[in-house]
Every structure is written in C-alpha cells, then in structure tokens.
Design a protein around this motif. Sequence first.
Motif, PDB file in Angstrom:
ATOM      1  N   ASP A   1      -0.781  -5.169 -90.009  1.00  0.00           N
ATOM      2  CA  ASP A   1       0.432  -4.964 -90.812  1.00  0.00           C
ATOM      3  C   ASP A   1       0.551  -6.007 -91.913  1.00  0.00           C
ATOM      4  N   ASP A   2       0.067  -7.227 -91.641  1.00  0.00           N
ATOM      5  CA  ASP A   2       0.068  -8.262 -92.676  1.00  0.00           C
ATOM      6  C   ASP A   2      -0.821  -7.861 -93.845  1.00  0.00           C
ATOM      7  N   PHE A   3      -1.982  -7.275 -93.542  1.00  0.00           N
ATOM      8  CA  PHE A   3      -2.874  -6.843 -94.599  1.00  0.00           C
ATOM      9  C   PHE A   3      -2.265  -5.702 -95.406  1.00  0.00           C
ATOM     10  N   ARG A   4      -1.693  -4.754 -94.720  1.00  0.00           N
ATOM     11  CA  ARG A   4      -1.118  -3.606 -95.434  1.00  0.00           C
ATOM     12  C   ARG A   4       0.072  -4.012 -96.285  1.00  0.00           C
ATOM     13  N   ARG A   5       0.768  -5.036 -95.850  1.00  0.00           N
ATOM     14  CA  ARG A   5       1.928  -5.489 -96.622  1.00  0.00           C
ATOM     15  C   ARG A   5       1.501  -6.056 -97.964  1.00  0.00           C
ATOM     16  N   VAL A   6       0.424  -6.817 -98.002  1.00  0.00           N
ATOM     17  CA  VAL A   6      -0.028  -7.422 -99.264  1.00  0.00           C
ATOM     18  C   VAL A   6      -1.089  -6.573 -99.961  1.00  0.00           C
ATOM     19  N   ASN A   7      -1.616  -5.567 -99.260  1.00  0.00           N
ATOM     20  CA  ASN A   7      -2.682  -4.747 -99.835  1.00  0.00           C
ATOM     21  C   ASN A   7      -2.510  -3.292 -99.390  1.00  0.00           C
TER      22      ASN A   7
ATOM     23  N   ALA B   1      -4.844 -14.867-106.055  1.00  0.00           N
ATOM     24  CA  ALA B   1      -4.278 -15.785-105.062  1.00  0.00           C
ATOM     25  C   ALA B   1      -3.002 -15.192-104.506  1.00  0.00           C
ATOM     26  N   LEU B   2      -2.686 -15.585-103.287  1.00  0.00           N
ATOM     27  CA  LEU B   2      -1.453 -15.173-102.629  1.00  0.00           C
ATOM     28  C   LEU B   2      -0.682 -16.413-102.197  1.00  0.00           C
TER      29      LEU B   2
ATOM     30  N   LEU C   1      -2.409 -13.852 -91.765  1.00  0.00           N
ATOM     31  CA  LEU C   1      -2.976 -14.729 -90.748  1.00  0.00           C
ATOM     32  C   LEU C   1      -4.179 -14.043 -90.097  1.00  0.00           C
ATOM     33  N   HIS C   2      -5.246 -14.802 -89.882  1.00  0.00           N
ATOM     34  CA  HIS C   2      -6.440 -14.204 -89.315  1.00  0.00           C
ATOM     35  C   HIS C   2      -7.287 -15.267 -88.636  1.00  0.00           C
TER      36      HIS C   2
END
Length: 232
Positions: free
Chosen positions: A110-116, A69-70, A77-78
């Motif tokens: 960038d949101d994805f790369r930040r958390v993954n 979970a995050l 956001l998607h």
Amino acid sequence: MILPKASCDDCSAVTGKTEQTILKQSFGAIRNTLGLPTRNPKARTRELPVVKSYFQPGAAEPHKSTETALPSDQYPLHFIGLLMDQPGMISGHPNWQPLPWEFYSATNIDDFRRVNPDQGVALRIGAVNPYVFAQFLAKIGHSYAVATYGLDAFEPLLLDLIFSKTDGRFRPWIGGEKIVPPQEKDGLHHISASRVARGGSEFLLVKMRFFRLFPSPIYYALAGRLRTSTTR
C-alpha cells in the motif's frame, strides 16, 4: 555491546567500507525513515532518491528511467537482503559446490501504491550486493562470537570472507532459513550464538535477524570451530 579498540586502522577501513555500503545502499532508507542512530546526524536527509522505470505493456525492459526523490516520511518502508538455507559447512555440502541464494524484499504494498499509483511504472528504491551483504553478516557474526566467547575460544572461519579472500564464495559459512518468520512488534533486531556439532567438531553459529517489523529472514554466520578447552 561494544568492543573497544576492536581492530587496527587498516582492518577498520576494510570492514567500515563494507558496513557503510550495506547501511547506505540496502538499509539506508529504512534507517533514515525510522530515525535510527547514526554517527553523522547532519548527513540525514529529508528526501531519499528513487528511480522510476517506465514499461510498455508486455515489455521486459523499461523504455525510460528517471531519477527523482521522495520526502523521507513518504518513502515506502522496505527490507532488502538475501534468502538462503543453512551454511554449506552445516548442511554438509563440499566447500567447492555452489550453493543457491535469492534476492529477498519485503514491503507494504500500500505504501508503494500510494506514491506510485501507475501500474506501468516500477520503483527502484534499494540495492544489495550479495558478496558484500555476506561480508556484512560475517563481520557481525565474528565480532559477536569474539564478544560472547572470547578471541581464543574458537578457530575463526570468517576472516578470509571479511577481507575478500574467498574468490566470491560465501555460502559455506553464511546462510539462513528459507522460511521467513512473521513480523514482530517487540525489538528491532536479534542476535544470538549457539553450538552446533558436525563431523566430530563443535562449531559456533551466530544467528541474526534485522528489522523484525517486517517479515525479514533469519541469517546464520558460522563464526568458527570451538577449541576443545572451551567450556562455556
């Protein structure tokens, strides 16, 4: 726009199930993160589920998947949905002829790369069932057409789809635009209706677009055939 007492309890149970599936599985994360209105505010969570799938170099399938979970304020956001061209009854295709659709998603990478940051790990953050998504569009399209033109102004075309009586078909009545417009800063959603003439008849076409803060697709629902006495 509210339609008071718009359906009986039996119909409400059917359409409500479709609506909840899309609002939770496809739009749940973005609605939660944006703090959009909900009938059950206590159900809004501070964490959202995510499945991490781990891939070996060159592999097509993951060798391991884990669910975690995050925090909702860190969740990428998607938008997730379908990409389609015009409904078959508008483009002139026979009802029996299969028409294509594609999965569509839009997000800030960038949101994805930040958390993954690990390039060998994929995140699964949402799901969409094409037929249920089409039923969701059909329900909105039919309701808006009734609210705008009146129940007696047209012969409805979407009721069988809404109630799962079309043997999995939805493209004759549901479609959109293959070219996705850019994101917009003003207004979250859009809905409107227009008349379209085809084959000597005039149809009522409802246009929808959701979450315009993304480059999200335009959708169409062919609500019905206008009666000859309709002047609006």
